[in-house]
Enzyme design. Structure first.
Site, PDB file in Angstrom:
ATOM      1  N   SER A  64      13.716  15.421  -9.078  1.00 57.89           N
ATOM      2  CA  SER A  64      12.332  15.385  -8.593  1.00 57.89           C
ATOM      3  C   SER A  64      11.581  16.640  -9.015  1.00 57.89           C
ATOM      4  O   SER A  64      12.180  17.725  -9.122  1.00 57.89           O
ATOM      5  CB  SER A  64      12.359  15.308  -7.063  1.00 57.89           C
ATOM      6  OG  SER A  64      11.093  15.621  -6.529  1.00 57.89           O
ATOM      7  N   TYR A  96      15.750  18.244   1.658  1.00 58.70           N
ATOM      8  CA  TYR A  96      15.720  17.196   0.631  1.00 58.70           C
ATOM      9  C   TYR A  96      15.584  17.832  -0.754  1.00 58.70           C
ATOM     10  O   TYR A  96      16.318  17.516  -1.692  1.00 58.70           O
ATOM     11  CB  TYR A  96      14.559  16.228   0.890  1.00 58.70           C
ATOM     12  CG  TYR A  96      14.180  15.425  -0.322  1.00 58.70           C
ATOM     13  CD1 TYR A  96      14.923  14.315  -0.706  1.00 58.70           C
ATOM     14  CD2 TYR A  96      13.081  15.789  -1.123  1.00 58.70           C
ATOM     15  CE1 TYR A  96      14.596  13.600  -1.847  1.00 58.70           C
ATOM     16  CE2 TYR A  96      12.752  15.081  -2.255  1.00 58.70           C
ATOM     17  CZ  TYR A  96      13.508  13.988  -2.620  1.00 58.70           C
ATOM     18  OH  TYR A  96      13.186  13.298  -3.756  1.00 58.70           O
ATOM     19  N   LYS A 144      18.217  18.098  -4.269  1.00 59.37           N
ATOM     20  CA  LYS A 144      17.912  17.794  -5.679  1.00 59.37           C
ATOM     21  C   LYS A 144      18.253  19.001  -6.562  1.00 59.37           C
ATOM     22  O   LYS A 144      18.839  18.863  -7.623  1.00 59.37           O
ATOM     23  CB  LYS A 144      16.432  17.412  -5.842  1.00 59.37           C
ATOM     24  CG  LYS A 144      16.075  16.074  -5.199  1.00 59.37           C
ATOM     25  CD  LYS A 144      16.819  14.912  -5.874  1.00 59.37           C
ATOM     26  CE  LYS A 144      16.608  13.609  -5.166  1.00 59.37           C
ATOM     27  NZ  LYS A 144      17.496  12.521  -5.618  1.00 59.37           N
TER      28      LYS A 144
HETATM   29  N1  UFG Z   1      -1.278  12.472   1.351  1.00 62.91           N
HETATM   30  C1  UFG Z   1      -2.396  12.262   2.138  1.00 62.91           C
HETATM   31  N2  UFG Z   1      -2.294  11.396   3.165  1.00 62.91           N
HETATM   32  C2  UFG Z   1      -1.139  10.706   3.448  1.00 62.91           C
HETATM   33  C3  UFG Z   1      -0.009  10.922   2.624  1.00 62.91           C
HETATM   34  C4  UFG Z   1      -0.116  11.822   1.579  1.00 62.91           C
HETATM   35  O1  UFG Z   1      -3.453  12.860   1.908  1.00 62.91           O
HETATM   36  O2  UFG Z   1      -1.123   9.940   4.411  1.00 62.91           O
HETATM   37  C5  UFG Z   1      -1.387  13.391   0.209  1.00 62.91           C
HETATM   38  C6  UFG Z   1      -0.410  14.550   0.272  1.00 62.91           C
HETATM   39  O3  UFG Z   1      -0.929  15.595   1.002  1.00 62.91           O
HETATM   40  C7  UFG Z   1      -0.251  14.853  -1.219  1.00 62.91           C
HETATM   41  C8  UFG Z   1      -0.439  13.521  -1.913  1.00 62.91           C
HETATM   42  O4  UFG Z   1      -1.084  12.678  -0.959  1.00 62.91           O
HETATM   43  O5  UFG Z   1      -1.282  15.690  -1.621  1.00 62.91           O
HETATM   44  C9  UFG Z   1       0.863  12.871  -2.308  1.00 62.91           C
HETATM   45  O6  UFG Z   1       1.717  12.853  -1.181  1.00 62.91           O
HETATM   46  P1  UFG Z   1       3.068  12.017  -1.148  1.00 62.91           P
HETATM   47  O7  UFG Z   1       3.692  12.206   0.193  1.00 62.91           O
HETATM   48  O8  UFG Z   1       2.822  10.636  -1.619  1.00 62.91           O
HETATM   49  O9  UFG Z   1       3.922  12.726  -2.285  1.00 62.91           O
HETATM   50  P2  UFG Z   1       4.416  14.222  -2.384  1.00 62.91           P
HETATM   51  O10 UFG Z   1       3.835  14.736  -3.660  1.00 62.91           O
HETATM   52  O11 UFG Z   1       4.190  15.028  -1.196  1.00 62.91           O
HETATM   53  O12 UFG Z   1       5.978  14.005  -2.421  1.00 62.91           O
HETATM   54  C10 UFG Z   1       6.564  13.404  -3.519  1.00 62.91           C
HETATM   55  C11 UFG Z   1       7.834  12.651  -3.122  1.00 62.91           C
HETATM   56  C12 UFG Z   1       8.881  13.594  -2.659  1.00 62.91           C
HETATM   57  C13 UFG Z   1       9.064  14.710  -3.627  1.00 62.91           C
HETATM   58  C14 UFG Z   1       7.749  15.360  -3.932  1.00 62.91           C
HETATM   59  C15 UFG Z   1       7.853  16.398  -4.986  1.00 62.91           C
HETATM   60  O13 UFG Z   1       7.544  11.722  -2.119  1.00 62.91           O
HETATM   61  O14 UFG Z   1      10.076  12.878  -2.542  1.00 62.91           O
HETATM   62  O15 UFG Z   1       6.841  14.399  -4.419  1.00 62.91           O
HETATM   63  O16 UFG Z   1       6.723  17.197  -4.987  1.00 62.91           O
HETATM   64  F1  UFG Z   1       9.895  15.651  -3.146  1.00 62.91           F
END
Ligand code: UFG
Length: 337
Positions: free
Chosen positions: A124, A149, A153
């Site tokens: 990741s 988590y 990785k």
């Molecule tokens: N977000 C919102 N509202 C929500 C959910 C997410 O605004 O309800 C935003 C988050 O703040 C972020 C973006 O949308 O800016 C993406 O969020 P995600 O949770 O979809 O993805 P992440 O980038 O946080 O996490 C993903 C994977 C993880 C991994 C990570 C690595 O889900 O498993 O990328 O950076 F570790």
């Protein structure tokens, strides 16, 4: 020769299994069904007309893994997905994550390193944390993980690199995914989060469907053009194709190093607000959303420089953001709760 897919009924695993079957490759899927559903097999069958060989096995169970490798003596490659993936759950239950994600990897490696079976590992972009430079290249120095988590990785990558050094005939590719979204165009397989989704796209599609009242945009005054976080969203079918091409590359022994690492992303940084707008234009649906506080632990911006995988392996993302979001919506509409 067969390809073993661990966690092959999960979100990414099921799309990779489907593509492998469509390429007439024999597939053995193992999955403990803890975070996936057996009905995924029906979806795979109805897309491909075929079923993979399936065993309900926990990758961290030594005797079940011994039996598996005794039964299938012609496994010629492994793609390893089986792992827990909730960042927040990993913070409250770290041992669950270390046991499963690292225990499972070690049981798998025990079977494959001495048999010299090549491995594709599901890593990741979380290993980069908030990168100093954007877009992120593979040689970017890794940051301390911000969650157990993420640690699994990072440590998983290290364990595999150490095995490649110790067993000269063992080869591996570490794929660092950016943000996988979307679903197969048939809408017969897709992402099926257990409980309240934590990721942006499934939360968004559930909100549009009326299951959630409103999508909260986590943070609106970051130092980005519109104040919301930036990510690199990649269509799950593009990601699946990256696995097929990486596996082919390893099996044809085109790799230069025993353990090679690749970013898998589109190279496009997209903000949360831009994604909402793209969803609305792709589907014609309004997204009920509100600006909200930042989510603790979020990185501000992360998007890939994908040129290494393009140059060495020849893979490149093909789907647009709109196509990815449209497929996510078609899948959401098709989910029967
Ligand atoms: N977000 C919102 N509202 C929500 C959910 C997410 O605004 O309800 C935003 C988050 O703040 C972020 C973006 O949308 O800016 C993406 O969020 P995600 O949770 O979809 O993805 P992440 O980038 O946080 O996490 C993903 C994977 C993880 C991994 C990570 C690595 O889900 O498993 O990328 O950076 F570790």
């Amino acid at each position: 020769m067969k390809i073993l897919i661990t966690g092959g009924l999960g979100y990414i695993g099921s799309h990779v299994t489907t593509l492998l079957l469509q390429n007439n490759i024999d597939v053995v899927v193992i999955d403990n069904l803890e975070n996936s559903r057996i009905q995924v097999l029906d979806g795979i069958k109805s897309i491909t007309g075929k079923l993979p060989l399936f065993r309900k096995i926990d990758v961290s169970n030594e005797s079940e893994m011994n039996q598996l490798f005794d039964e299938f003596t012609d496994i010629g490659g492994v793609i390893h997905f089986a792992a827990f993936k909730s960042v927040s759950e990993s913070v409250s239950e770290p041992l669950k994550y270390y046991n499963n994600n690292l225990g499972g990897l070690q049981q798998l490696l025990k079977q494959i390193v001495t048999r010299s079976i090549p491995l594709i590992f599901s890593s990741s972009c979380t290993v980069y944390g908030q990168s100093e430079t954007l877009p992120i290249r593979e040689d970017e120095p890794l940051k301390p993980a911000t969650s157990p988590y993420g640690s699994t990785k990072k440590i998983g990558e290290q364990i595999i690199e150490d095995c490649c050094k110790a067993y000269p005939d063992f080869k591996a590719i570490l794929l660092r995914y950016f943000n996988p979204i979307g679903a197969h165009s048939s809408a017969k397989i897709g992402e099926y989060p257990v409980g309240v989704p934590q990721n942006l796209v499934p939360y968004l599609t559930q909100t549009v469907r009326g299951i959630r009242p409103v999508l909260k945009v986590f943070g609106s005054s970051y130092d980005t053009p519109d104040g919301s976080c930036i990510r690199d969203y990649i269509h799950v079918m593009d990601l699946a194709q990256a696995h097929i091409e990486s596996l082919d590359y390893l099996l044809k022994k085109k790799n230069v190093e025993a353990c090679e690492v690749y970013n898998v992303g589109t190279g496009n940084g997209v903000s949360v607000l831009e994604l909402i707008e793209s969803f609305e234009s792709a589907t014609g649906k309004k997204v009920p959303f509100e600006l909200s506080d930042p989510r603790p632990g979020d990185t501000v911006s992360a998007y890939a420089d994908p040129s290494k995988i393009e140059t060495n392996i020849g893979w490149k993302a093909r789907y647009s953001l709109e196509e990815s979001l449209y497929s996510a919506w078609k899948w959401e509409e098709n989910i029967k709760n």
